[in-house]
Scaffold this motif. Structure first.
Motif: not given
Length: 313
Positions: A9-16, A18-22, A28-33, A38-41
């Motif tokens: 989550f922090v990596a995506v927030a910093d990168a803006g 999903f692909q760059e965070a991955a 993989t980007q799928q793993a990020v998603s 799961a965290l949102e749930k």
């Protein structure tokens, strides 16, 4: 809470994105998603809104972000707590303006490869010893009266005898003195607002005031050192006490005077406190440094508190 999901989550927030965070996380980007979903749930909120430019934090995501960062910092500290050779040496200097901070800076200049975490605990010697025993910090500097209870694992070594100076403005009656005796401060208002009323600091200044008939005024709101210096610069009767090795800066227009106190020179004794079983290699280096360059009492008549004079040498 899944820390890897929080890290993602922090990596995506910093990168803006999903692909760059991955890419940053080497997954993989799928793993990020999946991790974000799961965290949102788990939190039962949406953390990101997908846009054409990437991922934007929702209001809930913005609220969660600082706590997520703190979770990761806590996890890192927990990991580092059992890896003392791989983390910064955490040392409490009590106050960043006093001699202990200067000594630690000198140590770092000699050992620039050592990583330091310099902290200032709001604690008397009891609280500082408890922090060392608990492993919150690796070492601290405090006066240690002989009656002080020390757990079996705790060791101390006296490393500093710091003389006092009087700090006055240019219109003060003592402003032009090259040195003064403690007795010359009697009858003058020594202003130390916010002086700690707890523990060894309070005992020391109570004894000093009683021994030489000095009135130490601790009354008044604490607006900070800068405000204190401004008041002293503008006053014809205020003075305060500072350690010889303390570091204060003020405008040239203040024309403040630091006047050594002699015959006798009041000195505040400080010790390094650490755990015997702390294996951090930098702690041994710090102890060696302080032992080899110990600031002893000045070569003159000195005054120390009664508990220090009663201590075995």
């Amino acid at each position: 809470m899944d820390l890897e999901a929080v890290r993602t989550f922090v990596a995506v927030a910093d990168a803006g994105q999903f692909q760059e965070a991955a890419a940053d996380l080497s997954i993989t980007q799928q793993a990020v998603s999946k991790r974000i979903a799961a965290l949102e749930k788990d939190l039962d909120v949406r953390l990101f809104t997908r846009t054409a430019r990437g991922a934007r934090l929702t209001i809930d995501g913005q609220a969660f972000l600082p706590h997520a960062r703190e979770l990761l910092r806590v996890a890192a500290r927990a990991d580092a707590s059992v890896r003392p050779g791989r983390r910064a040496l955490r040392v409490d200097v009590v106050n960043r303006r006093i001699v202990t901070a200067g000594l630690l800076q000198d140590f770092y200049r000699m050992h620039p490869g050592i990583e330091l975490d310099v902290v200032t605990l709001d604690a008397d010697v009891d609280g500082a010893v408890a922090a060392v025993e608990a492993g919150t910090i690796d070492a601290t500097f405090h006066a240690v009266p002989p009656q002080q209870h020390l757990p079996d694992a705790i060791s101390t070594a006296r490393v500093i005898d710091e003389p006092h100076e009087a700090l006055v403005g240019p219109r003060h009656p003592l402003a032009n003195a090259r040195a003064i005796t403690p007795g010359q401060l009697a009858g003058h208002r020594v202003w130390m607002p916010g002086l700690d009323a707890r523990g060894e600091v309070a005992v020391y200044y109570d004894e000093l005031a009683t021994a030489f008939g000095i009135t130490i005024d601790v009354v008044g709101p604490v607006f900070g050192n800068e405000a204190l210096l401004a008041e002293i610069a503008d006053s014809s009767d205020l003075a305060t006490l500072v350690g010889e090795g303390s570091r204060y800066l003020w405008p040239d227009s203040y024309d403040l005077r630091r006047i050594p106190i002699r015959d006798p020179a009041p000195v505040y004794p400080m010790s390094l406190i650490w755990r015997d079983d702390n294996p951090h290699p930098a702690l041994a280096a710090l102890r060696d440094f302080l032992g080899s360059g110990r600031r002893d009492s000045p070569d003159t008549d000195v005054w120390t508190p009664t508990w220090e004079r009663a201590a075995p040498r």
